[in-house]
Design an enzyme around this catalytic site. Structure first.
Site, mmCIF file in Angstrom:
data_model
loop_
_atom_site.group_PDB
_atom_site.id
_atom_site.type_symbol
_atom_site.label_atom_id
_atom_site.label_comp_id
_atom_site.label_asym_id
_atom_site.label_seq_id
_atom_site.Cartn_x
_atom_site.Cartn_y
_atom_site.Cartn_z
ATOM 1 N N ASN A 60 -6.709 58.308 47.395
ATOM 2 C CA ASN A 60 -6.796 59.406 48.353
ATOM 3 C C ASN A 60 -6.406 58.881 49.736
ATOM 4 O O ASN A 60 -6.335 57.671 49.955
ATOM 5 C CB ASN A 60 -8.187 60.046 48.348
ATOM 6 C CG ASN A 60 -9.269 59.161 48.967
ATOM 7 O OD1 ASN A 60 -9.169 57.939 48.999
ATOM 8 N ND2 ASN A 60 -10.327 59.781 49.450
ATOM 9 N N HIS A 61 -6.127 59.798 50.661
ATOM 10 C CA HIS A 61 -5.566 59.370 51.958
ATOM 11 C C HIS A 61 -6.335 60.046 53.079
ATOM 12 O O HIS A 61 -6.137 61.222 53.376
ATOM 13 C CB HIS A 61 -4.090 59.743 52.018
ATOM 14 C CG HIS A 61 -3.278 58.841 52.902
ATOM 15 N ND1 HIS A 61 -3.802 57.755 53.567
ATOM 16 C CD2 HIS A 61 -1.953 58.873 53.242
ATOM 17 C CE1 HIS A 61 -2.851 57.153 54.258
ATOM 18 N NE2 HIS A 61 -1.724 57.799 54.080
ATOM 19 N N VAL A 62 -7.201 59.244 53.717
ATOM 20 C CA VAL A 62 -8.099 59.756 54.742
ATOM 21 C C VAL A 62 -7.665 59.335 56.143
ATOM 22 O O VAL A 62 -7.677 60.135 57.079
ATOM 23 C CB VAL A 62 -9.545 59.276 54.470
ATOM 24 C CG1 VAL A 62 -10.487 59.741 55.572
ATOM 25 C CG2 VAL A 62 -10.033 59.776 53.118
ATOM 26 N N GLU A 131 -1.535 62.414 47.833
ATOM 27 C CA GLU A 131 -1.659 63.517 48.786
ATOM 28 C C GLU A 131 -0.504 63.533 49.781
ATOM 29 O O GLU A 131 -0.257 64.551 50.431
ATOM 30 C CB GLU A 131 -2.982 63.409 49.544
ATOM 31 C CG GLU A 131 -4.202 63.669 48.676
ATOM 32 C CD GLU A 131 -5.489 63.318 49.391
ATOM 33 O OE1 GLU A 131 -6.271 64.238 49.692
ATOM 34 O OE2 GLU A 131 -5.711 62.111 49.642
#
Length: 253
Positions: A60-62, A131
Site C-alpha cells: 500500500n502507498h501512504v 495504488e
C-alpha cells in the site's frame, strides 16, 4: 536463477541489463541505522518471505517514505518501480545506482516492464505500489501491474502494509514526526500459475481482482496485529496525478 531461455520468452528480457545494485546492497545496513535513530521501525512477518527465487512485493502507498523503507527493511533487497518524475538530479542518480526502476505511469513503458522481468527471471525481487499514488493506503484502486508480472513470471506476490509513514493530516510529501513508530507488515505470499504468451486483458483483470482481495485481507490482518489505523485522506487539493485505471470495488473498468 532462471535460464537464458526464460529471458527469451515474451516479453524478452535478454537484451535488458540487470539494474544497478551496489548501493542497494551496500547501503542497506547504514540506511537502516540512520532511519532507526529518528524513527521506531518494526518489521512483522519477515519469515513469510521466500528466502530465494523471484518475489514481487506489493505494498500500500501512504507516504513518501514507503519506497525507501521497502528497499531498506524488506528481508531481501528490492528493485522497486518508481515514478519517472523522481529520476531527476542527484536524487535520480541515487535511485538508479540503488537499483530502482523508473516507470512512466501515463504511457506504455516496455523498458520498465523488461527491467522488472530481468529482475524476476534472475531470481531477485521487485517492488510495486498497486495504488499508484500516495493516499489513504486502503487499496481503493489497484492497478494491474502486480498481476501482470505475477502472470508472466509465476513469482509469488508478498503483500506489504505500511503504518506510520505519514501523520494524519500530513501532505503526500511530508515525513512523519520524529520518534514516530513505523510498522511494516509482510504477509503470506500469493501465487498464480504463470500464463503463456499472450496474456489476455481478461486474465490480468481477473488476477488483479484476486490479488486485491488478498491484499485487503492482509490489510485487515495487519490492522488487527498492530492495533493501528491508516492516516486517512490527503489534505484537499493535495493529489499526485495518476491514471484512473485498475481494479476497484466496482470491478475492472
Amino acid at each position: 536463477m532462471s535460464s537464458a531461455t526464460d529471458h527469451r520468452a515474451l516479453p524478452r528480457s535478454d537484451r535488458t541489463r540487470f539494474p544497478w545494485r551496489f548501493l542497494l546492497h551496500g547501503l542497506r545496513p547504514v540506511s537502516r541505522g540512520l532511519v532507526g535513530r529518528r524513527y521506531e521501525v518494526h518489521v512483522h512477518g519477515a519469515d513469510l518471505v521466500p528466502a530465494s527465487g523471484p518475489v514481487i512485493f506489493a505494498a500500500n502507498h501512504v507516504g513518501v517514505m514507503d519506497g525507501p523503507l521497502l528497499a531498506m527493511f524488506a528481508p531481501r533487497p528490492v528493485h522497486a518501480l518508481t515514478k519517472v518524475e523522481m529520476f531527476r538530479g542527484p536524487v535520480g542518480r541515487f535511485l538508479l545506482f540503488s537499483g530502482q526502476i523508473p516507470l512512466d505511469r501515463f504511457r506504455s513503458d516496455p523498458g520498465a516492464v523488461k527491467a522488472c522481468l530481468r529482475v524476476l527471471r534472475d531470481g531477485a525481487t521487485m517492488g510495486i505500489f498497486p495504488e499508484g499514488q500516495r493516499g489513504t493506503g486502503e487499496l481503493e484502486r489497484f492497478h494491474r501491474g502486480a498481476a501482470y508480472f505475477a502472470l508472466v513470471s509465476g513469482a509469488p506476490v508478498v503483500p506489504v502494509v505500511f503504518f506510520g509513514t505519514r501523520d494524519p493530516g500530513g501532505t503526500s510529501g511530508s515525513l512523519p514526526h520524529r520518534g514516530a513508530r513505523i510498522d511494516i507488515v509482510l504477509g503470506a505470499p500469493y501465487t498464480v500459475p504463470a500464463a503463456p504468451w499472450p496474456r489476455t486483458k481478461e486474465q490480468v483483470e481477473h488476477t488483479s481482482m484476486l490479488l486485491r482481495e488478498h491484499l485487503l485481507v492482509h490489510l485487515d490482518h495487519a490492522k488487527a496485529l498492530t492495533g493501528r489505523t491508516l492516516p486517512g485522506p490527503l489534505p484537499a487539493g493535495d493529489s499526485d496525478p495518476d491514471p484512473a485505471t485498475g481494479v476497484t470495488d466496482q470491478g475492472a473498468p
